[in-house]
Design a protein around this motif. Structure first.
Motif, short mmCIF file in Angstrom:
data_model
loop_
_atom_site.label_atom_id
_atom_site.label_comp_id
_atom_site.label_asym_id
_atom_site.label_seq_id
_atom_site.Cartn_x
_atom_site.Cartn_y
_atom_site.Cartn_z
N LEU A 110 0.83 -1.21 0.00
CA LEU A 110 0.00 0.00 0.00
C LEU A 110 0.86 1.26 0.00
O LEU A 110 0.57 2.23 -0.71
N VAL A 111 1.94 1.24 0.78
CA VAL A 111 2.79 2.43 0.91
C VAL A 111 3.73 2.57 -0.29
O VAL A 111 3.80 3.62 -0.93
N GLY A 152 1.10 4.09 -2.99
CA GLY A 152 1.29 5.48 -2.58
C GLY A 152 0.39 5.93 -1.43
O GLY A 152 0.16 7.14 -1.26
N VAL A 153 -0.11 5.00 -0.65
CA VAL A 153 -0.94 5.37 0.50
C VAL A 153 -0.04 5.93 1.60
O VAL A 153 0.93 5.28 2.00
N PRO A 154 -0.33 7.12 2.12
CA PRO A 154 0.48 7.67 3.22
C PRO A 154 0.41 6.75 4.44
O PRO A 154 -0.69 6.31 4.81
N PRO A 155 1.52 6.42 5.06
CA PRO A 155 1.51 5.46 6.17
C PRO A 155 0.65 5.88 7.35
O PRO A 155 0.13 5.03 8.07
N HIS A 156 0.47 7.20 7.56
CA HIS A 156 -0.35 7.62 8.70
C HIS A 156 -1.83 7.33 8.49
O HIS A 156 -2.63 7.48 9.41
N ASN A 160 9.42 5.24 7.26
CA ASN A 160 7.98 5.40 7.12
C ASN A 160 7.20 4.66 8.20
O ASN A 160 6.05 4.98 8.48
N VAL A 161 7.83 3.65 8.82
CA VAL A 161 7.15 2.88 9.85
C VAL A 161 6.77 3.77 11.04
O VAL A 161 5.81 3.49 11.77
N ASN A 162 7.49 4.87 11.22
CA ASN A 162 7.22 5.76 12.35
C ASN A 162 5.89 6.51 12.22
O ASN A 162 5.38 7.04 13.20
N TYR A 163 5.34 6.56 11.02
CA TYR A 163 4.08 7.27 10.79
C TYR A 163 2.88 6.32 10.77
O TYR A 163 1.75 6.76 10.65
N TYR A 198 -11.79 9.91 12.56
CA TYR A 198 -10.97 8.70 12.49
C TYR A 198 -11.27 7.89 11.24
O TYR A 198 -10.37 7.27 10.66
N ARG A 199 -12.51 7.89 10.80
CA ARG A 199 -12.85 7.18 9.56
C ARG A 199 -12.14 7.80 8.36
O ARG A 199 -11.66 7.11 7.46
N SER A 200 -12.08 9.13 8.35
CA SER A 200 -11.43 9.81 7.22
C SER A 200 -9.92 9.66 7.28
O SER A 200 -9.24 9.66 6.25
N ARG A 201 -9.39 9.49 8.50
CA ARG A 201 -7.94 9.33 8.61
C ARG A 201 -7.50 7.94 8.16
O ARG A 201 -6.57 7.80 7.37
#
Length: 328
Positions: free
Chosen positions: A45-46, A50-54, A80-83, A210-213
């Motif tokens: 995914l990341v 290109g999905v942002p990890p957060h 990226n694991v930190n996000y 939270y759903r949108s995040r």
């Protein structure tokens, strides 16, 4: 595109890891690489989609499993694991309540009580009610209260289910125990989940945030979820979320703490347009062991069904040994 993101996966694992949109249920046997599929799907995914990890959350049940998952992801994602949100159900809910718990009366500086703290409060509740702890064991009362919370029953709701003297005792202790927790600005582990569900139920703005995040929500060992955790995931996922559940209805062993292996079957009923994959290739056992296991498990009719197989050697025959005692 990083072509090695899914390197080493077999065809079934790869197909499951490449699924991006909508709810997905992976029915996976032991030793079939289910945790590996989760971690490599996150990397896919990341790194590829290109999905942002957060915007990805991965939850599991134990701190050990969480650490192992994060270590694997660190090798796949680097910094990226930190996000990424990756942890236990309880850690995930605790972080939510630290930020937004005031909406349900939770002090953001709450402390989390462990089993010893809980036992101390139960003993105090018994003393105040003039009840003998020898007749009403602390651990039994804690288990009853935990089971009530696992089915979303707070004291008021539990009161409506009381039909015996023993249940009246549980209710009296439960009410006082919860009052003592509140006085100490404390939550027990079940409260972390229950308060988060109540927060999501009562605050449309919070749940929508939270759903949108979290565009992608992943759960390992789904067969170990209880009613409370299932409701948490259902609310958080909403109508359009991408919930990715991995579990094995043949190896659920935590019914004593409220786990419901039937949640795997309920998943297909509760979520729309669910796709199901099966991971049946086993990398851990020999052929003869799997043949015995399959022949035993197939007698259980309340299962989705799968047939474990392996490319390893046939191995030694399985035999039954009858022992005279524990030492033997």
């Amino acid at each position: 595109m990083q072509t090695d993101t899914l390197a080493g996966l077999n065809s079934a694992q790869r197909e499951a890891a490449e699924h991006v949109e909508g709810p997905l249920l992976i029915v996976a046997g032991p030793g079939s690489g289910k945790t590996r599929v989760i971690t490599q799907r996150i990397a896919y995914l990341v790194n590829v989609c290109g999905v942002p990890p957060h915007r990805i959350a991965a939850v599991t049940f134990t701190n050990k499993a969480s650490r192992e998952m994060r270590e694997r992801l660190g090798r796949l994602l680097g910094s990226n694991v930190n996000y990424l949100t990756c942890g236990t159900f309880h850690a995930f809910c605790a972080s939510i309540l630290r930020r937004d718990g005031r909406d349900v009366g939770v002090d953001p500086n709450f402390v989390i009580y462990d089993s010893d703290d809980q036992a101390r409060l139960i003993k105090r509740a018994l003393e105040e009610a003039n009840l003998d702890p020898k007749r009403h064991p602390v651990r039994s009362l804690l288990s009853a209260i935990s089971n009530a919370k696992a089915t979303l029953l707070e004291p008021v709701g539990f009161a409506a289910t009381v039909h015996s003297y023993y249940e009246e005792i549980i209710l009296r202790v439960y009410e006082r125990y919860q009052s003592l927790l509140t006085q100490s600005s404390a939550l027990d582990f079940d409260d972390l989940l229950l308060k988060t569900v109540r927060l999501f139920q009562s605050s449309p703005e919070v749940i929508e945030n939270y759903r949108s995040r979290y565009l992608h929500l992943m759960v390992d060992e789904f067969q170990d979820t209880n009613a409370l955790q299932f409701n948490l995931l259902k609310i958080l996922n909403g109508e359009k979320g991408s919930l990715y559940a991995v579990g094995d209805d043949d190896q659920s062993i935590y019914a004593w703490r409220g786990a419901r292996s039937k949640n795997i079957q309920l998943f297909k009923d509760e979520f729309k347009d669910v796709e199901t994959f099966k991971l049946e290739q086993n990398y851990r056992s020999t052929e003869k062991i799997l043949n015995v296991a399959n022949s035993l498990i197939e007698n259980n009719r309340n299962r989705l069904g799968k047939n474990l197989w392996t490319t390893s050697t046939k191995g030694d025959p399985v035999y039954l040994y009858e022992a005279y005692n524990n030492d033997d």
